[in-house]
Enzyme design. Structure first.
Site, PDB file in Angstrom:
ATOM      1  N   GLY A  18       0.720  -0.770   0.083  1.00 11.03           N
ATOM      2  CA  GLY A  18      -0.143  -0.059  -0.208  1.00 11.03           C
ATOM      3  C   GLY A  18       0.898   1.064  -0.077  1.00 11.03           C
ATOM      4  O   GLY A  18       0.740   2.490  -0.736  1.00 11.03           O
TER       5      GLY A  18
ATOM      6  N   ASP B 242       0.405   3.289   4.639  1.00 11.17           N
ATOM      7  CA  ASP B 242      -0.580   3.880   3.560  1.00 11.17           C
ATOM      8  C   ASP B 242      -1.613   4.180   4.179  1.00 11.17           C
ATOM      9  O   ASP B 242      -1.620   5.160   4.381  1.00 11.17           O
ATOM     10  CB  ASP B 242      -0.843   3.324   2.806  1.00 11.17           C
ATOM     11  CG  ASP B 242      -1.525   1.917   3.546  1.00 11.17           C
ATOM     12  OD1 ASP B 242      -1.703   1.632   4.161  1.00 11.17           O
ATOM     13  OD2 ASP B 242      -2.520   0.793   1.951  1.00 11.17           O
TER      14      ASP B 242
ATOM     15  N   ASP C  94      -5.424   2.446  11.010  1.00  6.43           N
ATOM     16  CA  ASP C  94      -6.461   2.051  10.740  1.00  6.43           C
ATOM     17  C   ASP C  94      -6.754   1.219  12.573  1.00  6.43           C
ATOM     18  O   ASP C  94      -7.151   2.409  13.777  1.00  6.43           O
ATOM     19  CB  ASP C  94      -7.181   0.854   9.651  1.00  6.43           C
ATOM     20  CG  ASP C  94      -8.396   0.629   9.756  1.00  6.43           C
ATOM     21  OD1 ASP C  94      -9.253   1.402  10.516  1.00  6.43           O
ATOM     22  OD2 ASP C  94      -8.945  -0.180   9.110  1.00  6.43           O
TER      23      ASP C  94
ATOM     24  N   LYS D  51      -7.830   7.012  10.002  1.00  4.74           N
ATOM     25  CA  LYS D  51      -8.818   7.793  10.155  1.00  4.74           C
ATOM     26  C   LYS D  51      -9.528   7.507  11.867  1.00  4.74           C
ATOM     27  O   LYS D  51      -8.818   7.325  12.221  1.00  4.74           O
ATOM     28  CB  LYS D  51      -9.553   5.644   9.705  1.00  4.74           C
ATOM     29  CG  LYS D  51      -8.745   4.861   8.671  1.00  4.74           C
ATOM     30  CD  LYS D  51     -10.254   3.676   8.402  1.00  4.74           C
ATOM     31  CE  LYS D  51     -10.015   3.524   6.895  1.00  4.74           C
ATOM     32  NZ  LYS D  51     -10.566   2.143   6.616  1.00  4.74           N
TER      33      LYS D  51
ATOM     34  N   PHE E  54     -13.542   3.442   4.045  1.00  7.46           N
ATOM     35  CA  PHE E  54     -12.721   2.344   3.367  1.00  7.46           C
ATOM     36  C   PHE E  54     -12.601   3.222   2.307  1.00  7.46           C
ATOM     37  O   PHE E  54     -13.413   3.392   1.166  1.00  7.46           O
ATOM     38  CB  PHE E  54     -13.865   0.767   2.355  1.00  7.46           C
ATOM     39  CG  PHE E  54     -12.716  -0.020   2.213  1.00  7.46           C
ATOM     40  CD1 PHE E  54     -11.290  -0.702   3.276  1.00  7.46           C
ATOM     41  CD2 PHE E  54     -12.416   0.279   0.795  1.00  7.46           C
ATOM     42  CE1 PHE E  54     -10.435  -1.313   2.433  1.00  7.46           C
ATOM     43  CE2 PHE E  54     -10.614  -1.012   0.468  1.00  7.46           C
ATOM     44  CZ  PHE E  54     -10.669  -1.410   1.118  1.00  7.46           C
TER      45      PHE E  54
ATOM     46  N   ASP F 172      -5.694  -0.618  -1.972  1.00  7.10           N
ATOM     47  CA  ASP F 172      -6.354  -1.533  -2.602  1.00  7.10           C
ATOM     48  C   ASP F 172      -7.842  -1.831  -2.502  1.00  7.10           C
ATOM     49  O   ASP F 172      -7.955  -1.951  -1.116  1.00  7.10           O
ATOM     50  CB  ASP F 172      -5.389  -2.574  -3.223  1.00  7.10           C
ATOM     51  CG  ASP F 172      -5.444  -3.439  -2.120  1.00  7.10           C
ATOM     52  OD1 ASP F 172      -5.006  -2.945  -0.534  1.00  7.10           O
ATOM     53  OD2 ASP F 172      -5.815  -4.920  -2.247  1.00  7.10           O
TER      54      ASP F 172
ATOM     55  N   ARG G 164      -5.416   0.462  -7.152  1.00  5.05           N
ATOM     56  CA  ARG G 164      -3.675   0.735  -6.298  1.00  5.05           C
ATOM     57  C   ARG G 164      -3.444   2.154  -7.241  1.00  5.05           C
ATOM     58  O   ARG G 164      -2.956   2.818  -6.597  1.00  5.05           O
ATOM     59  CB  ARG G 164      -2.323  -0.044  -6.097  1.00  5.05           C
ATOM     60  CG  ARG G 164      -3.019  -1.187  -5.720  1.00  5.05           C
ATOM     61  CD  ARG G 164      -1.812  -1.343  -4.859  1.00  5.05           C
ATOM     62  NE  ARG G 164      -2.238  -3.110  -4.170  1.00  5.05           N
ATOM     63  CZ  ARG G 164      -1.828  -3.070  -2.971  1.00  5.05           C
ATOM     64  NH1 ARG G 164      -2.119  -2.117  -2.489  1.00  5.05           N
ATOM     65  NH2 ARG G 164      -2.290  -4.220  -1.873  1.00  5.05           N
TER      66      ARG G 164
HETATM   67  P1  5GP Z   1      -4.129  -1.518  10.770  1.00  8.36           P
HETATM   68  O1  5GP Z   1      -3.176  -2.461  10.410  1.00  8.36           O
HETATM   69  O2  5GP Z   1      -3.316   0.119  11.774  1.00  8.36           O
HETATM   70  O3  5GP Z   1      -5.547  -1.890  10.940  1.00  8.36           O
HETATM   71  O4  5GP Z   1      -4.284  -0.940   9.183  1.00  8.36           O
HETATM   72  C1  5GP Z   1      -3.544  -0.478   8.600  1.00  8.36           C
HETATM   73  C2  5GP Z   1      -3.460  -1.432   6.929  1.00  8.36           C
HETATM   74  O5  5GP Z   1      -4.857  -2.312   6.880  1.00  8.36           O
HETATM   75  C3  5GP Z   1      -3.188  -0.640   6.147  1.00  8.36           C
HETATM   76  O6  5GP Z   1      -1.721  -0.427   5.770  1.00  8.36           O
HETATM   77  C4  5GP Z   1      -3.095  -0.961   4.948  1.00  8.36           C
HETATM   78  O7  5GP Z   1      -2.687  -2.045   4.522  1.00  8.36           O
HETATM   79  C5  5GP Z   1      -5.171  -1.997   5.435  1.00  8.36           C
HETATM   80  N1  5GP Z   1      -6.367  -0.663   5.390  1.00  8.36           N
HETATM   81  C6  5GP Z   1      -6.894  -0.062   7.005  1.00  8.36           C
HETATM   82  N2  5GP Z   1      -7.774   0.514   6.279  1.00  8.36           N
HETATM   83  C7  5GP Z   1      -7.931   0.532   4.871  1.00  8.36           C
HETATM   84  C8  5GP Z   1      -8.311   1.277   4.193  1.00  8.36           C
HETATM   85  O8  5GP Z   1      -9.730   2.196   4.277  1.00  8.36           O
HETATM   86  N3  5GP Z   1      -8.561   0.849   2.713  1.00  8.36           N
HETATM   87  C9  5GP Z   1      -7.564  -0.299   2.259  1.00  8.36           C
HETATM   88  N4  5GP Z   1      -7.056  -0.147   0.569  1.00  8.36           N
HETATM   89  N5  5GP Z   1      -6.548  -0.534   3.138  1.00  8.36           N
HETATM   90  C10 5GP Z   1      -7.153   0.012   4.650  1.00  8.36           C
HETATM   91 MG    MG Z   2      -1.192  -1.977   4.605  1.00  9.38          MG
END
Ligand code: 5GP
Ligand code: MG
Length: 183
Positions: free
Chosen positions: A44, A100, A103, A131, A152, A159, A165
């Site tokens: 990402g 990227d 979350d 987020k 999302f 992606d 992407r």
């Molecule tokens: P976390 O580990 O903080 O929950 O999420 C981070 C990873 O989840 C990011 O690097 C990304 O790959 C994926 N991710 C989280 N939210 C989104 C979103 O809204 N869209 C996409 N495409 N990927 C997300």
């Molecule tokens: Mg990621």
């Protein structure tokens, strides 16, 4: 569905982030001084990394980490997992981790200790997007590009099922697009 952040705004913010990063990083002046390694979290952060580092004219190395958290047609985290790594020798390096989107924070919580374990003297984190949800706000990160609603998003490296992407803007998906992929 709709454009959340158009490419021009991304480009402007990436330049600003680069200036903040330059101000915080002193490049090594003599042999033996700590070096800087930039680690984009693949896949990402690939496009973000390419744009950002070309605005940072200081000596650096690149290390790669591939992490999966949203495998296949999922739009919520399934737990982060390191798929492969090519970090190089980061012992006594300052590491700047690029992701990227922040979350749940699971990805950064998984990776940061790994980098310290591998010998990094410091680990700073830069995320393009964060987020608007409590778990994301609780994490300490050093640089944030944009705060976005808890939706999302895809594009500019992000992606859905490994598609989208290459979109230049950051956008939300129509429910039909999500359904089609799950079909
Ligand atoms: P976390 O580990 O903080 O929950 O999420 C981070 C990873 O989840 C990011 O690097 C990304 O790959 C994926 N991710 C989280 N939210 C989104 C979103 O809204 N869209 C996409 N495409 N990927 C997300
Ligand atoms: Mg990621």
């Amino acid at each position: 569905d709709r454009i959340l952040i158009p490419q021009e705004k991304i480009a402007t913010r990436v330049r600003e982030l680069a200036r903040e990063i330059i101000a915080d990083h002193t490049p090594p002046k003599m042999a033996g001084e700590p070096e800087i390694t930039i680690v984009p979290v693949l896949t990402g952060a690939m496009i973000f990394c390419c744009d950002l580092i070309r605005q940072i004219p200081i000596q650096m190395r690149i290390g790669l980490l591939a992490v999966s958290s949203y495998p296949g047609a999922s739009i919520s985290t399934q737990g982060s997992q390191v798929l492969s790594q090519q970090l190089g020798d980061i012992r006594d390096h300052h590491v700047l981790l690029l992701d990227d989107i922040l979350d749940s924070g699971g990805t950064l919580r998984l990776i940061t200790p790994m980098l310290k374990q591998a010998g990094a003297i410091s680990v700073r984190c830069c995320v393009l997007l964060r987020k608007d949800r409590p778990q994301a706000k609780q994490m300490t990160v050093d640089y944030v590009g944009f705060e976005i609603p808890d939706e999302f998003v895809v594009g500019y490296g992000l992606d859905y099922n490994n598609y989208y992407r290459n979109l230049p803007d950051i956008v939300t998906l129509k429910p039909e697009a999500v359904e089609r992929m799950r079909g």
